[in-house]
Every structure is written in C-alpha cells, then in structure tokens.
Write an enzyme that holds these catalytic residues in place. Structure first.
Site, PDB file in Angstrom:
ATOM      1  N   ASN A  55      14.476  -6.497   3.360  1.00 46.58           N
ATOM      2  CA  ASN A  55      13.151  -7.082   3.223  1.00 46.58           C
ATOM      3  C   ASN A  55      12.797  -7.414   1.786  1.00 46.58           C
ATOM      4  OD1 ASN A  55      13.211  -5.452   5.786  1.00 46.58           O
ATOM      5  ND2 ASN A  55      11.208  -6.432   6.011  1.00 46.58           N
ATOM      6  N   ASP A  85      -1.265   2.288  -1.260  1.00 44.86           N
ATOM      7  CA  ASP A  85      -0.775   1.568  -2.440  1.00 44.86           C
ATOM      8  C   ASP A  85      -1.704   1.787  -3.640  1.00 44.86           C
ATOM      9  OD1 ASP A  85       0.958   0.469  -0.459  1.00 44.86           O
ATOM     10  OD2 ASP A  85      -0.490  -1.146  -0.106  1.00 44.86           O
ATOM     11  N   GLU A 106      10.560  -1.555  -3.083  1.00 45.69           N
ATOM     12  CA  GLU A 106       9.256  -2.160  -3.342  1.00 45.69           C
ATOM     13  C   GLU A 106       8.405  -1.220  -4.182  1.00 45.69           C
ATOM     14  OE1 GLU A 106       7.593  -2.745   0.579  1.00 45.69           O
ATOM     15  OE2 GLU A 106       6.884  -0.669   0.717  1.00 45.69           O
ATOM     16  N   ARG A 131      -3.001   6.138   5.513  1.00 46.56           N
ATOM     17  CA  ARG A 131      -2.244   6.424   4.298  1.00 46.56           C
ATOM     18  C   ARG A 131      -3.275   6.734   3.214  1.00 46.56           C
ATOM     19  NH1 ARG A 131       1.694   1.387   3.595  1.00 46.56           N
ATOM     20  NH2 ARG A 131      -0.169   0.295   4.354  1.00 46.56           N
TER      21      ARG A 131
END
Length: 319
Positions: free
Chosen positions: A157, A13, A194, A292
């Site tokens: 979600n 992120d 998202e 990630r």
C-alpha cells in the site's frame, strides 16, 4: 506529574508540537474524517479539556480533497504555520475512493487559532499515486519532506520517501525511496510503511514509522542516518530489522503507532505520542472503528544514543 492514557479519546494519527510560546499544539484525524481540528494548551494533560480549540479547515463537498481527511500535522516554518494532510476525492465518484494526495493549508498569524487558514493546494511528489502522512524537518538549513506513497513497481500500500523542499509547498528534488514493507511485522494484513516522524538526537537523524494493518498488528519501525550524511542517498539510511514498538497484550493496548515526538517544556525529556485501541474485537474494516485514542509516554535513550521505546504504558510520569 502523572498523565493517564489515553490522553485524548477518538483522535487517531496524533501530532503534538511544542512551540516557543509555551503552548502544546495538537491536531489529529477525527472519526468523521471531514475536517482539521486544532487545539492548544499550556499542559499536556489539559489537551483533552482545553477550550482553545478550532476547526481550521473543513472539506469541500466536491473536488480532489473532498473526502477522507487523514493525519494532519502542524509545522512552524519560516515564521508561518502549515498543516499537511491527506485527502481523497468524494467516494461517490467512480474509482475515487482512497485516491489520496497530500495537501497543505497555511496561517500567517502568530497564534494559529486566530487569523485565516488558507488552502495552499497539493504538495506534488511527482508520483501520481496514493500518498499520505507527510512530515517535514529542517537540517543544515535545508527543509526536507518525508511521506508515504504507493508505487506501481513496489508491492504494498505504501513505502517511505524523502525529498528536499524548495518551499513549504513545493519539492525541490526527486523522491528517494527510504523503506518499503519487507519484514513479516511490516506485512501483516497489509503491506505498509506509513506515518513517518523525525527526531534529531545524538548525532543521528531518526525516522520512526508504522507498519501492517491498523488493527492489533499495527506496530512501529525505525530508520536512522548519521547527521553528517547525505540524507538523499538511500545507502546512508539504516533500518532496524525488528519493530521498536508494538501491541502490549498485558496492558491491553493494541496497535500502537502513527506517532509523533514532543518533549517536556524544560527540554529534558523526550515524549512519544501515538494512537492505540484498548480492544481487538473490531467489526468490519478497522479504519471505520473510531476508538483509536491518543496516548503519550516517555522515551528513553540507550548508552549508544538510540531511542528506547519500551512497551505501551497506561500512564505517563513526568518529574
């Protein structure tokens, strides 16, 4: 100059902001999900090795924001620094896991690696449900807030919402639904929209976002509106029916997404910042796999003025 991907390992992120002081400021989710890390460097390639790095905030042991600290973003608003992040109550509390809400910390120092980062509380969206991944942007002297949130009447979600802000910590208007998971590429594994990120170019406001499960199915979509339109009217937003950025099996870059945008210091080249994995063999829930990694590549533009994301690359070349 060439920069090899990944630029920073085990940082999901990623959010990079180029400030007027000539520094790139970087924050991201850490594998432990227990703190907010902030670093800076003069050059993008040095973000992985810089010694200018601090822990801006650490989660408390108990309370509504005591677990699973996700996706911090750093913003400079009205000469003050703010970091928005999602957090949940401690998982040891019954039914508390993944009950995220958005929170914000602030710093009044000129250099955000100095001074005190103060906890400023929750940014209440008015929808009492799971939410995450907030970002802000200013347009026509108005501050806007864009985020992902679950709604009891919408399958999935999370969907994307926008609202005008009264201040960097409080909304002024009611949430407006911008996008919900509906296409096949948005509903693989999980129904998800998202990680919104905003880019203003060529007379339009662009919002990129991520969709589907956080494995190799993770990919990016795009919304856009005319810069002169009412941004709080959902009819003024258009949604690309196809993903704009997705897994490259050839380069073995899997699940690229949760991006931010930055640029070269001369302002001539827009840059795409995102995370991805280099393998698909994930044991258990992909959320707990730490690999990630932060990647960067150039963003080009079509003759019609739309961003061209291309495909994930192993290196970045800046002239």
């Amino acid at each position: 100059m060439k920069i090899m991907n990944p630029v920073i390992e085990q940082r999901a992120d990623p959010h990079i902001y180029l400030h007027t002081d000539g520094y790139y400021y970087f924050t991201a989710s850490v594998p432990e999900y227990d703190r907010i890390e902030l670093r800076r460097s003069r050059e993008l390639a040095e973000l992985s090795t810089t010694n200018e790095i601090i822990t801006a905030w650490t989660k408390p042991e108990t309370g509504p924001c005591s677990d699973l600290i996700w996706a911090p973003e750093i913003h400079y608003i009205n000469n003050h620094w703010y970091i928005y992040f999602a957090a949940a109550p401690n998982r040891e509390i019954k039914d508390a896991a993944f009950q995220h809400r958005m929170y914000v910390i602030g710093n009044e120092s000129e250099n955000p690696l100095e001074g005190e980062w103060r906890f400023l509380g929750q940014v209440d969206s008015g929808i009492n449900a799971f939410c995450l991944d907030a970002t802000t942007f200013t347009h026509d002297n108005k501050l806007y807030y864009v985020w992902a949130q679950k709604h009891p009447d919408i399958r999935g979600n999370s969907s994307l919402y926008i609202a005008q802000m009264k201040s960097p910590t409080e909304l002024l208007s009611e949430p407006v639904l911008l996008s919900k998971p509906e296409f096949d590429w948005e509903t693989r594994g999980f129904w998800v929209n998202e990680g919104p990120s905003v880019l203003k170019r060529n007379g339009r406001i662009f919002i990129s976002y991520s969709a589907s499960a956080t494995d190799e199915n993770y990919c990016m979509g795009l919304l856009y509106a005319d810069q002169n339109a009412d941004l709080l009217n959902p009819e003024n937003w258009h949604k690309n029916p196809e993903p704009v950025f997705q897994t490259s099996w050839e380069k073995r870059i899997f699940g690229p997404g949760h991006n931010s945008f930055t640029q070269t210091k001369d302002g001539k080249q827009d840059l795409l910042v995102y995370h991805a994995r280099n393998y698909t063999e994930i044991e258990g829930d992909p959320l707990w796999d730490p690999n990630r990694h932060t990647c960067i590549q150039t963003l080009s533009w079509s003759e019609e003025g739309f961003p061209v994301f291309g495909s994930p690359q192993t290196q970045l070349s800046i002239e």
